[in-house]
Design an enzyme around this catalytic site. Structure first.
Site, PDB file in Angstrom:
ATOM      1  N   ILE A  10      28.196 -26.983  14.455  1.00 19.49           N
ATOM      2  CA  ILE A  10      27.475 -27.244  14.831  1.00 19.49           C
ATOM      3  C   ILE A  10      26.024 -28.100  14.280  1.00 19.49           C
ATOM      4  O   ILE A  10      25.428 -28.335  14.908  1.00 19.49           O
ATOM      5  CB  ILE A  10      26.338 -25.355  15.551  1.00 19.49           C
ATOM      6  N   ASN A  23      17.207 -14.445  13.145  1.00 25.87           N
ATOM      7  CA  ASN A  23      16.627 -12.928  12.828  1.00 25.87           C
ATOM      8  C   ASN A  23      15.224 -12.877  13.158  1.00 25.87           C
ATOM      9  O   ASN A  23      15.058 -14.018  13.246  1.00 25.87           O
ATOM     10  CB  ASN A  23      17.358 -12.445  11.786  1.00 25.87           C
ATOM     11  N   GLY A  31      25.569 -17.570   7.728  1.00 31.93           N
ATOM     12  CA  GLY A  31      25.938 -17.742   8.602  1.00 31.93           C
ATOM     13  C   GLY A  31      25.114 -19.403   8.975  1.00 31.93           C
ATOM     14  O   GLY A  31      25.022 -19.822   8.503  1.00 31.93           O
ATOM     15  N   VAL A  32      25.389 -19.199  10.539  1.00 29.64           N
ATOM     16  CA  VAL A  32      24.840 -20.721  10.790  1.00 29.64           C
ATOM     17  C   VAL A  32      23.796 -21.011  10.521  1.00 29.64           C
ATOM     18  O   VAL A  32      23.134 -21.765  10.442  1.00 29.64           O
ATOM     19  CB  VAL A  32      25.633 -21.042  12.100  1.00 29.64           C
ATOM     20  N   ASP A  33      22.762 -20.181  10.625  1.00 27.65           N
ATOM     21  CA  ASP A  33      21.238 -20.220  10.231  1.00 27.65           C
ATOM     22  C   ASP A  33      20.564 -20.735   8.872  1.00 27.65           C
ATOM     23  O   ASP A  33      20.213 -21.188   8.782  1.00 27.65           O
ATOM     24  CB  ASP A  33      20.514 -18.665  10.085  1.00 27.65           C
ATOM     25  N   SER A 121      25.352 -13.705  17.756  1.00 29.58           N
ATOM     26  CA  SER A 121      25.299 -12.232  17.206  1.00 29.58           C
ATOM     27  C   SER A 121      27.289 -11.933  16.679  1.00 29.58           C
ATOM     28  O   SER A 121      27.515 -10.291  16.501  1.00 29.58           O
ATOM     29  CB  SER A 121      25.948 -11.140  18.438  1.00 29.58           C
ATOM     30  N   GLY A 123      28.812 -13.558  14.137  1.00 30.20           N
ATOM     31  CA  GLY A 123      29.018 -12.864  13.224  1.00 30.20           C
ATOM     32  C   GLY A 123      28.924 -12.365  12.293  1.00 30.20           C
ATOM     33  O   GLY A 123      28.974 -10.227  12.075  1.00 30.20           O
TER      34      GLY A 123
HETATM   35  N1  AR6 Z   1      28.700 -24.402  12.903  1.00 31.99           N
HETATM   36  C1  AR6 Z   1      28.599 -23.381  14.137  1.00 31.99           C
HETATM   37  N2  AR6 Z   1      28.854 -21.637  13.637  1.00 31.99           N
HETATM   38  C2  AR6 Z   1      29.235 -21.524  12.602  1.00 31.99           C
HETATM   39  C3  AR6 Z   1      28.711 -21.656  11.393  1.00 31.99           C
HETATM   40  C4  AR6 Z   1      28.393 -23.220  11.787  1.00 31.99           C
HETATM   41  N3  AR6 Z   1      27.669 -24.188  10.880  1.00 31.99           N
HETATM   42  N4  AR6 Z   1      28.810 -21.001  10.581  1.00 31.99           N
HETATM   43  C5  AR6 Z   1      28.739 -20.037  10.965  1.00 31.99           C
HETATM   44  N5  AR6 Z   1      28.983 -19.727  12.265  1.00 31.99           N
HETATM   45  P1  AR6 Z   1      25.987 -15.565  12.811  1.00 31.99           P
HETATM   46  P2  AR6 Z   1      24.868 -13.672  14.123  1.00 31.99           P
HETATM   47  C6  AR6 Z   1      29.314 -19.014  13.080  1.00 31.99           C
HETATM   48  O1  AR6 Z   1      26.844 -14.591  11.429  1.00 31.99           O
HETATM   49  O2  AR6 Z   1      25.619 -13.034  14.329  1.00 31.99           O
HETATM   50  C7  AR6 Z   1      22.436 -14.467   9.892  1.00 31.99           C
HETATM   51  O3  AR6 Z   1      22.012 -14.086   8.507  1.00 31.99           O
HETATM   52  C8  AR6 Z   1      30.318 -17.563  13.005  1.00 31.99           C
HETATM   53  O4  AR6 Z   1      31.421 -18.299  12.713  1.00 31.99           O
HETATM   54  O5  AR6 Z   1      25.300 -16.696  11.486  1.00 31.99           O
HETATM   55  O6  AR6 Z   1      24.208 -13.737  15.206  1.00 31.99           O
HETATM   56  C9  AR6 Z   1      20.675 -14.529  10.183  1.00 31.99           C
HETATM   57  O7  AR6 Z   1      19.860 -14.868   9.753  1.00 31.99           O
HETATM   58  C10 AR6 Z   1      30.080 -16.688  14.404  1.00 31.99           C
HETATM   59  O8  AR6 Z   1      30.949 -17.599  14.996  1.00 31.99           O
HETATM   60  O9  AR6 Z   1      24.456 -14.663  13.135  1.00 31.99           O
HETATM   61  C11 AR6 Z   1      20.281 -13.042  10.619  1.00 31.99           C
HETATM   62  O10 AR6 Z   1      20.082 -12.376   9.835  1.00 31.99           O
HETATM   63  C12 AR6 Z   1      28.955 -17.311  14.862  1.00 31.99           C
HETATM   64  O11 AR6 Z   1      28.451 -18.809  14.110  1.00 31.99           O
HETATM   65  C13 AR6 Z   1      21.724 -12.565  11.228  1.00 31.99           C
HETATM   66  O12 AR6 Z   1      23.372 -14.187  10.445  1.00 31.99           O
HETATM   67  C14 AR6 Z   1      27.299 -16.385  14.314  1.00 31.99           C
HETATM   68  O13 AR6 Z   1      27.862 -15.793  13.379  1.00 31.99           O
HETATM   69  C15 AR6 Z   1      22.441 -13.325  12.823  1.00 31.99           C
HETATM   70  O14 AR6 Z   1      24.261 -12.930  13.261  1.00 31.99           O
END
Ligand code: AR6
Length: 170
Positions: A10, A23, A31-33, A121, A123
């Site tokens: 993204i 969060n 993750g994406v954050d 949500s 991940g």
């Molecule tokens: N581009 C696109 N998608 C991604 C990327 C990227 N660069 N990196 C990961 N994903 P998550 P959540 C996908 O865990 O479940 C954080 O620590 C990943 O494979 O990023 O909403 C926050 O600070 C998955 O399919 O978000 C919160 O504490 C999707 O993005 C918590 O994680 C979401 O995974 C939020 O958890």
């Protein structure tokens, strides 16, 4: 509104706004954050801190959304939203759909017409992938917005294939 499925990262999307699966603290995470803050640079975190100080001292509640600049990213804005942590014994799908709907409402306020979403949500927050995709597509299809194009960005080939299947199923 056109809904496109894209496999990729993204942080590389050339759109008006990208959505962050943040969060409640708004202070970053993994993750994406983590990827958004790493590639976007410190300007995003500075604005997040200011938002906490001014409006979200108790945190941004799940299902809500708020925008900052996008720092060094190709997008103009980052819209931060907080997905619900998955719980099998409770139906939190409405809150997950709110993340998409309210992010689009923020995009409308900004005048953004192209918006990229991650799979919120799905991940660290543990949502089953098929239902996370279903909730995303349902919310995006039902949204009333000025946004012309949304991209649902799937991070892996497997997630992209699953999303394409669910999208054609209707
Ligand atoms: N581009 C696109 N998608 C991604 C990327 C990227 N660069 N990196 C990961 N994903 P998550 P959540 C996908 O865990 O479940 C954080 O620590 C990943 O494979 O990023 O909403 C926050 O600070 C998955 O399919 O978000 C919160 O504490 C999707 O993005 C918590 O994680 C979401 O995974 C939020 O958890």
């Amino acid at each position: 509104m056109r809904i496109e499925l894209v496999q990729g990262d993204i942080t590389e999307q050339h759109v008006d706004a990208i959505v962050n699966a943040a969060n409640s603290s708004l202070l970053g995470g993994s993750g994406v954050d983590g990827a958004i803050h790493r590639r976007g640079g410190p300007a995003i975190l500075e604005e997040c801190r200011a938002l906490r100080a001014s409006r979200y001292g108790r945190g941004l509640p799940p299902g809500h959304a708020v925008a900052t600049t996008a720092g060094n990213l190709p997008a103009r804005w980052v819209i931060h939203t907080v997905g619900p942590v998955y719980r099998e014994e409770e139906d939190l799908g409405g809150i997950l759909r709110d993340c998409y709907t309210r992010s689009l409402a923020v995009a409308d306020e900004l005048g953004a017409t192209t918006v990229a979403f991650p799979l919120i949500s799905a991940g660290a927050y543990g949502w089953p992938h098929d239902d996370a995709i279903f909730q995303a597509l349902t919310a995006l299809r039902d949204a009333v917005t000025q946004v012309e194009e949304t991209r649902l960005v799937l991070f892996s080939g497997a997630l992209y294939t699953l999303a394409a299947e669910i999208a054609t199923r209707g």
